[in-house]
Design a protein around this motif. Structure first.
Motif, PDB file in Angstrom:
ATOM      1  N   ILE A 215      18.191  10.625 -48.403  1.00 47.37           N
ATOM      2  CA  ILE A 215      17.900   9.318 -47.799  1.00 47.37           C
ATOM      3  C   ILE A 215      18.372   9.301 -46.350  1.00 47.37           C
ATOM      4  CG2 ILE A 215      18.476   6.859 -47.873  1.00 47.37           C
ATOM      5  CD1 ILE A 215      18.581   7.148 -50.953  1.00 47.37           C
ATOM      6  N   GLU A 216      19.554   9.827 -46.091  1.00 42.64           N
ATOM      7  CA  GLU A 216      20.066   9.867 -44.713  1.00 42.64           C
ATOM      8  C   GLU A 216      19.176  10.712 -43.819  1.00 42.64           C
ATOM      9  OE1 GLU A 216      23.984  11.332 -45.459  1.00 42.64           O
ATOM     10  OE2 GLU A 216      24.869   9.315 -45.439  1.00 42.64           O
ATOM     11  N   THR A 217      18.736  11.865 -44.331  1.00 43.98           N
ATOM     12  CA  THR A 217      17.857  12.734 -43.553  1.00 43.98           C
ATOM     13  C   THR A 217      16.538  12.046 -43.255  1.00 43.98           C
ATOM     14  OG1 THR A 217      18.844  14.662 -44.638  1.00 43.98           O
ATOM     15  CG2 THR A 217      16.738  14.996 -43.519  1.00 43.98           C
ATOM     16  N   SER A 218      15.995  11.368 -44.243  1.00 42.35           N
ATOM     17  CA  SER A 218      14.740  10.649 -44.062  1.00 42.35           C
ATOM     18  C   SER A 218      14.884   9.546 -43.015  1.00 42.35           C
ATOM     19  CB  SER A 218      14.282  10.064 -45.389  1.00 42.35           C
ATOM     20  OG  SER A 218      13.140   9.275 -45.217  1.00 42.35           O
ATOM     21  N   CYS A 219      15.997   8.842 -43.047  1.00 44.94           N
ATOM     22  CA  CYS A 219      16.230   7.772 -42.071  1.00 44.94           C
ATOM     23  C   CYS A 219      16.413   8.332 -40.667  1.00 44.94           C
ATOM     24  CB  CYS A 219      17.451   6.950 -42.459  1.00 44.94           C
ATOM     25  SG  CYS A 219      17.188   5.904 -43.891  1.00 44.94           S
ATOM     26  N   ASP A 220      17.067   9.470 -40.564  1.00 45.30           N
ATOM     27  CA  ASP A 220      17.269  10.078 -39.250  1.00 45.30           C
ATOM     28  C   ASP A 220      15.955  10.559 -38.644  1.00 45.30           C
ATOM     29  OD1 ASP A 220      19.966   9.595 -39.397  1.00 45.30           O
ATOM     30  OD2 ASP A 220      20.475  11.611 -40.120  1.00 45.30           O
ATOM     31  N   GLU A 221      15.027  11.000 -39.486  1.00 49.63           N
ATOM     32  CA  GLU A 221      13.749  11.520 -39.005  1.00 49.63           C
ATOM     33  C   GLU A 221      12.781  10.423 -38.588  1.00 49.63           C
ATOM     34  OE1 GLU A 221      12.326  13.908 -42.198  1.00 49.63           O
ATOM     35  OE2 GLU A 221      13.733  15.536 -41.802  1.00 49.63           O
ATOM     36  N   GLN A 222      12.968   9.230 -39.096  1.00 54.10           N
ATOM     37  CA  GLN A 222      12.032   8.146 -38.797  1.00 54.10           C
ATOM     38  C   GLN A 222      12.229   7.639 -37.385  1.00 54.10           C
ATOM     39  OE1 GLN A 222      12.480   5.071 -41.674  1.00 54.10           O
ATOM     40  NE2 GLN A 222      11.321   6.149 -43.242  1.00 54.10           N
ATOM     41  N   ASP A 223      11.106   7.329 -36.748  1.00 56.65           N
ATOM     42  CA  ASP A 223      11.138   6.733 -35.426  1.00 56.65           C
ATOM     43  C   ASP A 223      11.134   5.223 -35.620  1.00 56.65           C
ATOM     44  OD1 ASP A 223      11.025   6.315 -32.709  1.00 56.65           O
ATOM     45  OD2 ASP A 223       8.852   6.573 -32.592  1.00 56.65           O
ATOM     46  N   THR A 224      12.219   4.551 -35.262  1.00 57.63           N
ATOM     47  CA  THR A 224      12.358   3.125 -35.544  1.00 57.63           C
ATOM     48  C   THR A 224      11.869   2.246 -34.398  1.00 57.63           C
ATOM     49  OG1 THR A 224      14.626   3.176 -34.717  1.00 57.63           O
ATOM     50  CG2 THR A 224      14.300   3.484 -37.090  1.00 57.63           C
ATOM     51  N   LYS A 225      11.388   2.832 -33.324  1.00 62.66           N
ATOM     52  CA  LYS A 225      10.914   2.034 -32.199  1.00 62.66           C
ATOM     53  C   LYS A 225       9.449   1.660 -32.419  1.00 62.66           C
ATOM     54  CE  LYS A 225      14.130   4.033 -28.967  1.00 62.66           C
ATOM     55  NZ  LYS A 225      14.316   4.791 -27.750  1.00 62.66           N
ATOM     56  N   PHE A 226       9.107   0.458 -31.990  1.00 62.82           N
ATOM     57  CA  PHE A 226       7.743  -0.028 -32.131  1.00 62.82           C
ATOM     58  C   PHE A 226       7.124  -0.139 -30.752  1.00 62.82           C
ATOM     59  CE2 PHE A 226       4.650  -3.510 -32.205  1.00 62.82           C
ATOM     60  CZ  PHE A 226       3.801  -3.040 -33.183  1.00 62.82           C
ATOM     61  N   ALA A 227       5.928   0.372 -30.621  1.00 65.87           N
ATOM     62  CA  ALA A 227       5.199   0.277 -29.357  1.00 65.87           C
ATOM     63  C   ALA A 227       3.913  -0.507 -29.608  1.00 65.87           C
ATOM     64  CB  ALA A 227       4.885   1.666 -28.828  1.00 65.87           C
ATOM     65  N   LEU A 228       3.452  -1.221 -28.596  1.00 64.29           N
ATOM     66  CA  LEU A 228       2.215  -1.993 -28.747  1.00 64.29           C
ATOM     67  C   LEU A 228       1.013  -1.099 -29.013  1.00 64.29           C
ATOM     68  CD1 LEU A 228       2.571  -4.782 -26.038  1.00 64.29           C
ATOM     69  CD2 LEU A 228       2.676  -5.009 -28.511  1.00 64.29           C
ATOM     70  N   SER A 229       1.096   0.146 -28.617  1.00 65.49           N
ATOM     71  CA  SER A 229      -0.018   1.064 -28.860  1.00 65.49           C
ATOM     72  C   SER A 229      -0.220   1.322 -30.358  1.00 65.49           C
ATOM     73  CB  SER A 229       0.208   2.383 -28.120  1.00 65.49           C
ATOM     74  OG  SER A 229       1.380   3.013 -28.602  1.00 65.49           O
ATOM     75  N   GLU A 230       0.799   1.056 -31.171  1.00 65.02           N
ATOM     76  CA  GLU A 230       0.664   1.225 -32.614  1.00 65.02           C
ATOM     77  C   GLU A 230      -0.285   0.197 -33.220  1.00 65.02           C
ATOM     78  OE1 GLU A 230       4.297   1.612 -34.805  1.00 65.02           O
ATOM     79  OE2 GLU A 230       5.223   2.752 -33.191  1.00 65.02           O
ATOM     80  N   LEU A 231      -0.555  -0.896 -32.490  1.00 61.25           N
ATOM     81  CA  LEU A 231      -1.471  -1.911 -32.995  1.00 61.25           C
ATOM     82  C   LEU A 231      -2.915  -1.425 -33.016  1.00 61.25           C
ATOM     83  CD1 LEU A 231      -0.045  -5.182 -31.431  1.00 61.25           C
ATOM     84  CD2 LEU A 231       0.023  -4.467 -33.808  1.00 61.25           C
ATOM     85  N   LYS A 232      -3.181  -0.268 -32.414  1.00 58.81           N
ATOM     86  CA  LYS A 232      -4.524   0.311 -32.470  1.00 58.81           C
ATOM     87  C   LYS A 232      -4.807   0.921 -33.841  1.00 58.81           C
ATOM     88  CE  LYS A 232      -4.540   1.425 -27.564  1.00 58.81           C
ATOM     89  NZ  LYS A 232      -4.501   2.507 -26.588  1.00 58.81           N
ATOM     90  N   ASN A 233      -3.762   1.182 -34.590  1.00 56.60           N
ATOM     91  CA  ASN A 233      -3.884   1.770 -35.917  1.00 56.60           C
ATOM     92  C   ASN A 233      -4.355   0.698 -36.907  1.00 56.60           C
ATOM     93  OD1 ASN A 233      -3.559   3.036 -38.352  1.00 56.60           O
ATOM     94  ND2 ASN A 233      -1.452   3.680 -37.985  1.00 56.60           N
ATOM     95  N   PRO A 234      -5.474   0.928 -37.618  1.00 59.73           N
ATOM     96  CA  PRO A 234      -5.990  -0.084 -38.551  1.00 59.73           C
ATOM     97  C   PRO A 234      -5.010  -0.456 -39.658  1.00 59.73           C
ATOM     98  CG  PRO A 234      -7.614   1.649 -38.215  1.00 59.73           C
ATOM     99  CD  PRO A 234      -6.359   2.083 -37.520  1.00 59.73           C
ATOM    100  N   THR A 235      -4.156   0.460 -40.061  1.00 58.94           N
ATOM    101  CA  THR A 235      -3.189   0.121 -41.112  1.00 58.94           C
ATOM    102  C   THR A 235      -2.128  -0.843 -40.596  1.00 58.94           C
ATOM    103  OG1 THR A 235      -1.850   2.060 -40.610  1.00 58.94           O
ATOM    104  CG2 THR A 235      -3.516   2.305 -42.326  1.00 58.94           C
ATOM    105  N   ILE A 236      -2.021  -0.967 -39.284  1.00 58.99           N
ATOM    106  CA  ILE A 236      -1.074  -1.910 -38.697  1.00 58.99           C
ATOM    107  C   ILE A 236      -1.774  -3.212 -38.323  1.00 58.99           C
ATOM    108  CG2 ILE A 236       0.528  -2.325 -36.785  1.00 58.99           C
ATOM    109  CD1 ILE A 236       1.549  -0.167 -38.623  1.00 58.99           C
ATOM    110  N   TYR A 237      -2.892  -3.105 -37.591  1.00 56.92           N
ATOM    111  CA  TYR A 237      -3.474  -4.331 -37.059  1.00 56.92           C
ATOM    112  C   TYR A 237      -4.211  -5.162 -38.103  1.00 56.92           C
ATOM    113  CZ  TYR A 237      -8.240  -2.381 -36.493  1.00 56.92           C
ATOM    114  OH  TYR A 237      -9.467  -1.835 -36.702  1.00 56.92           O
TER     115      TYR A 237
END
Length: 118
Positions: free
Chosen positions: A26-48
């Motif tokens: 779990i710790e390794t998985s959390c360390d690997e995740q990028d927790t920052k959000f960028a507005l460019s991610e709203l182009k992804n249909p699973t997000i928008y």
């Protein structure tokens, strides 16, 4: 927090499971995740798509006027010449609660993933 996490994992998984290994995973998985959000991610249909659905549902609720109707329900019943307007308001509230419970049961039965898939 790690000690508490280990205790919870040991309680959840039972004594036969290596909770230390799972905690490291779990710790390794959390360390690997990028927790920052960028507005460019709203182009992804699973997000928008879910974001747009949520925005439109809130907008529809506001524009439909249901909040005003609920707020002024007693006055509406009085002007409609109901004998006891406060009882009418209570009945409307009870109907809302009942159908909210029905909707929750349907969501649990159908599965949230299926209902959220667009």
């Amino acid at each position: 927090q790690r000690v508490e996490a280990l205790q919870v994992l040991a309680w959840l998984r039972g004594p036969d499971v290596d909770s230390e290994w799972e905690c490291r995973q779990i710790e390794t998985s959390c360390d690997e995740q990028d927790t920052k959000f960028a507005l460019s991610e709203l182009k992804n249909p699973t997000i928008y798509k879910p974001v747009l659905i949520g925005i439109f549902l809130m907008l529809f609720q506001q524009l439909s006027g249901i909040n005003a109707v609920m707020f002024y329900a007693e006055n509406i019943f009085e002007q409609a010449n109901f004998k006891n307007s406060s009882e009418g308001s209570v009945i409307v509230g009870i109907v809302q609660v009942v159908f909210t419970a029905v909707a929750a049961l349907i969501m649990d039965k159908a599965g949230r993933k299926h209902l959220l898939a667009v």
